[in-house]
Write a protein that holds these residues in place. Structure first.
Motif, PDB file in Angstrom:
ATOM      1  N   GLY A 133     -16.549 -56.360 -32.771  1.00 45.89           N
ATOM      2  CA  GLY A 133     -16.144 -56.582 -31.393  1.00 45.89           C
ATOM      3  C   GLY A 133     -14.688 -56.184 -31.235  1.00 45.89           C
ATOM      4  N   ALA A 134     -14.437 -55.083 -30.535  1.00 44.66           N
ATOM      5  CA  ALA A 134     -13.090 -54.510 -30.469  1.00 44.66           C
ATOM      6  C   ALA A 134     -12.504 -54.653 -29.075  1.00 44.66           C
ATOM      7  CB  ALA A 134     -13.127 -53.039 -30.873  1.00 44.66           C
ATOM      8  N   PHE A 135     -11.233 -55.050 -28.993  1.00 42.99           N
ATOM      9  CA  PHE A 135     -10.541 -55.189 -27.717  1.00 42.99           C
ATOM     10  C   PHE A 135      -9.665 -53.977 -27.411  1.00 42.99           C
ATOM     11  CE2 PHE A 135     -10.461 -59.855 -29.169  1.00 42.99           C
ATOM     12  CZ  PHE A 135     -11.794 -60.012 -28.813  1.00 42.99           C
ATOM     13  N   THR A 136      -9.473 -53.118 -28.408  1.00 46.15           N
ATOM     14  CA  THR A 136      -8.671 -51.914 -28.279  1.00 46.15           C
ATOM     15  C   THR A 136      -9.426 -50.778 -28.965  1.00 46.15           C
ATOM     16  OG1 THR A 136      -6.621 -53.212 -28.324  1.00 46.15           O
ATOM     17  CG2 THR A 136      -6.413 -50.874 -28.806  1.00 46.15           C
ATOM     18  N   PRO A 137      -9.405 -49.545 -28.433  1.00 51.18           N
ATOM     19  CA  PRO A 137     -10.183 -48.452 -29.035  1.00 51.18           C
ATOM     20  C   PRO A 137      -9.536 -47.880 -30.288  1.00 51.18           C
ATOM     21  CG  PRO A 137      -8.995 -47.637 -27.125  1.00 51.18           C
ATOM     22  CD  PRO A 137      -8.770 -49.133 -27.162  1.00 51.18           C
ATOM     23  N   LEU A 138      -9.507 -48.710 -31.343  1.00 50.29           N
ATOM     24  CA  LEU A 138      -8.858 -48.329 -32.592  1.00 50.29           C
ATOM     25  C   LEU A 138      -9.818 -47.780 -33.637  1.00 50.29           C
ATOM     26  CD1 LEU A 138      -6.544 -51.428 -33.248  1.00 50.29           C
ATOM     27  CD2 LEU A 138      -5.759 -49.103 -32.854  1.00 50.29           C
ATOM     28  N   HIS A 139     -11.105 -48.044 -33.498  1.00 46.94           N
ATOM     29  CA  HIS A 139     -12.007 -47.965 -34.640  1.00 46.94           C
ATOM     30  C   HIS A 139     -13.021 -46.835 -34.591  1.00 46.94           C
ATOM     31  CE1 HIS A 139     -10.326 -51.872 -35.715  1.00 46.94           C
ATOM     32  NE2 HIS A 139     -10.438 -52.166 -34.436  1.00 46.94           N
ATOM     33  N   VAL A 140     -13.038 -46.062 -33.516  1.00 51.86           N
ATOM     34  CA  VAL A 140     -13.953 -44.934 -33.406  1.00 51.86           C
ATOM     35  C   VAL A 140     -13.126 -43.688 -33.130  1.00 51.86           C
ATOM     36  CG1 VAL A 140     -15.977 -43.983 -32.253  1.00 51.86           C
ATOM     37  CG2 VAL A 140     -15.725 -46.469 -32.472  1.00 51.86           C
ATOM     38  N   PRO A 141     -13.082 -42.737 -34.053  1.00 53.10           N
ATOM     39  CA  PRO A 141     -12.263 -41.536 -33.848  1.00 53.10           C
ATOM     40  C   PRO A 141     -12.688 -40.747 -32.612  1.00 53.10           C
ATOM     41  CG  PRO A 141     -12.945 -41.725 -36.150  1.00 53.10           C
ATOM     42  CD  PRO A 141     -13.718 -42.759 -35.386  1.00 53.10           C
ATOM     43  N   THR A 142     -11.714 -40.170 -31.955  1.00 52.62           N
ATOM     44  CA  THR A 142     -11.958 -39.325 -30.794  1.00 52.62           C
ATOM     45  C   THR A 142     -10.862 -38.278 -30.696  1.00 52.62           C
ATOM     46  OG1 THR A 142     -12.195 -39.262 -28.379  1.00 52.62           O
ATOM     47  CG2 THR A 142     -10.743 -40.944 -29.276  1.00 52.62           C
ATOM     48  N   ALA A 143     -11.208 -37.146 -30.124  1.00 54.65           N
ATOM     49  CA  ALA A 143     -10.209 -36.116 -29.859  1.00 54.65           C
ATOM     50  C   ALA A 143      -9.504 -36.350 -28.533  1.00 54.65           C
ATOM     51  CB  ALA A 143     -10.870 -34.734 -29.855  1.00 54.65           C
ATOM     52  N   ALA A 144      -9.961 -37.346 -27.762  1.00 55.38           N
ATOM     53  CA  ALA A 144      -9.432 -37.565 -26.412  1.00 55.38           C
ATOM     54  C   ALA A 144      -8.027 -38.165 -26.420  1.00 55.38           C
ATOM     55  CB  ALA A 144     -10.380 -38.465 -25.624  1.00 55.38           C
ATOM     56  N   PHE A 145      -7.726 -39.012 -27.404  1.00 55.20           N
ATOM     57  CA  PHE A 145      -6.400 -39.635 -27.478  1.00 55.20           C
ATOM     58  C   PHE A 145      -6.144 -40.085 -28.911  1.00 55.20           C
ATOM     59  CE2 PHE A 145      -9.474 -42.672 -25.630  1.00 55.20           C
ATOM     60  CZ  PHE A 145      -9.539 -43.632 -26.635  1.00 55.20           C
ATOM     61  N   PRO A 146      -4.876 -40.223 -29.302  1.00 54.74           N
ATOM     62  CA  PRO A 146      -4.574 -40.643 -30.674  1.00 54.74           C
ATOM     63  C   PRO A 146      -4.906 -42.112 -30.896  1.00 54.74           C
ATOM     64  CG  PRO A 146      -2.562 -40.525 -29.397  1.00 54.74           C
ATOM     65  CD  PRO A 146      -3.657 -39.985 -28.521  1.00 54.74           C
ATOM     66  N   MET A 147      -4.983 -42.483 -32.151  1.00 54.82           N
ATOM     67  CA  MET A 147      -5.175 -43.879 -32.497  1.00 54.82           C
ATOM     68  C   MET A 147      -4.109 -44.709 -31.782  1.00 54.82           C
ATOM     69  SD  MET A 147      -4.205 -46.596 -34.612  1.00 54.82           S
ATOM     70  CE  MET A 147      -3.302 -46.048 -36.047  1.00 54.82           C
ATOM     71  N   PRO A 148      -4.502 -45.735 -31.012  1.00 53.74           N
ATOM     72  CA  PRO A 148      -3.577 -46.412 -30.095  1.00 53.74           C
ATOM     73  C   PRO A 148      -2.356 -47.084 -30.714  1.00 53.74           C
ATOM     74  CG  PRO A 148      -5.811 -46.804 -29.386  1.00 53.74           C
ATOM     75  CD  PRO A 148      -5.899 -46.118 -30.729  1.00 53.74           C
TER      76      PRO A 148
END
Length: 397
Positions: free
Chosen positions: A121-136
């Motif tokens: 259960g994540a409150f910040t998008p830290l755990h799924v890689p994406t090319a849309a934005f860097p690790m927060p």
């Protein structure tokens, strides 16, 4: 369906999981919330089973300035064993699924030992890689070409604890070395705040926020309602205890004077303190955000995910003054959404700048109100319950 929910931390780290537990209970399931927290008394009487785990590294929260990072890590490792043991005591009673906080390192391992699905259960998008934005946790100027690869840094956060976890897996769970089980990452924030990246896999879900409603019989004290009849801002920095609370309060009070507003100050865990307050300032201890924020005109806070969510849902503009971790990220997001001026880092916080930001935030009321309407139309906990039911279709109720 018996759902074991394991979390740790301050009230903001536990409260969303309590909201999920309430929704599961209402849907006919059996939630068990196990938390290593200082806020256990808040969640013990909500109608579901609550188990307070050993506080562990939470004991370090009040006195971090005198230790270096390595010393803190060593102390934390020495305190984790009892927390791990308590968590297994609860898990060994059985569960159909495990939902866990990102900071609870044992969640995936408990799920593997029980051979049941594991949900982060994540409150910040830290755990799924994406090319849309860097690790927060990284600054916004990270080159876009490194966006996806930057998420590898999240694995490094738990690296100092790998040896301890491996030993615990062997001694307590009887498991060989491994990373544990992870089936789904469930993001407990609004798609209107963080739109779903196109390259996320199907196992990355966004449900909407998990808000814990205040008791139906709770009424905001009349003194607070009366105080907030003029232009009023809420100012609170949650569980942040760094620096000198006396100096920070002086900065805040001067900013309130310069901005020409009334202010409700939240004491927190030492973030603000003042023996004498002017007539246009009131200090409070614990007041539910969902009841208080609709009465104020803007929210000044540390940038914690929970406070940012509560202010956004209330349709109130914000001023974010981040300390660390994901707080600068939420400062950027709220500014990008048009509901907050640029964030003001706590380091070097200045009265004049804070006053100017408060005035600018008040001019963003229309954008904040529109965002609040969209967020309130979501049913975050309801969507989360349905997602968990799909993961355990044969478990029953």
């Amino acid at each position: 369906m018996k759902v074991l929910i394991v979390t740790a931390g301050s009230r903001g780290d536990v409260q969303p999981y309590a909201a999920l537990a309430l929704a599961l209970k209402a849907a006919g399931h059996e939630p068990v919330l196990a938390a290593a927290t200082r806020s256990g008394g808040i969640f013990a009487g909500l109608g579901f089973r609550f188990v307070e785990l050993d506080e562990g590294p939470m004991r370090l929260v009040d006195n971090t300035e005198r230790r270096g990072t390595l010393a803190l890590v060593r102390e934390a490792m020495g305190m984790l064993s009892k927390t791990f043991a308590d968590a297994w005591d609860v898990a060994s009673e059985g569960a159909d699924i495990v939902v866990h906080h990102p900071g609870v390192m044992v969640g995936p391992h408990l799920a593997e030992r029980l051979d049941v699905p594991s949900v982060l259960g994540a409150f910040t998008p830290l755990h799924v890689p994406t090319a849309a934005f860097p690790m927060p946790l990284l600054p916004s100027w990270t080159p876009p070409a490194f966006n996806r690869i930057s998420y590898r840094l999240v694995d490094g956060i738990s690296l100092p604890y790998r040896k301890l976890l491996t030993q615990w897996r062997a001694d307590t769970l009887g498991l060989p070395p491994g990373r544990g089980r992870q089936d789904v990452v469930m993001h407990a924030f609004s798609e209107h705040v963080v739109p779903r990246p196109r390259d996320w896999p199907a196992t990355a879900l966004t449900t909407g926020y998990w808000f814990l409603p205040s008791p139906e019989d709770y009424v905001l004290p009349q003194a607070l309602q009366d105080f907030a009849k003029g232009t009023t801002v809420y100012i609170g920095f949650g569980s942040m205890t760094r620096d000198d609370p006396g100096r920070r309060t002086e900065v805040v009070l001067e900013a309130v004077r310069l901005a020409g507003v009334r202010a409700i100050l939240a004491k927190g865990w030492g973030g603000l303190a003042a023996p004498d307050l002017p007539d246009n300032v009131m200090m409070v201890d614990q007041v539910p955000h969902d009841r208080l924020f609709p009465f104020v005109d803007a929210v000044v806070h540390h940038g914690g995910a929970g406070t940012a969510a509560a202010a956004a849902a209330a349709g109130r503009p914000q001023v974010l003054c981040p300390f660390l971790a994901d707080q600068p990220y939420w400062g950027r997001r709220m500014h990008e959404l048009g509901v907050a001026p640029p964030a003001l880092p706590q380091r070097g916080l200045d009265s004049g700048e804070l006053a100017a930001s408060i005035k600018e935030a008040l001019s963003r009321s229309a954008a904040a109100a529109a965002l609040g309407e969209r967020i309130r139309a979501e049913d975050g906990t309801g969507k989360a319950v349905h997602a968990l039911e799909r993961l355990c279709p044969t478990s029953g109720r």
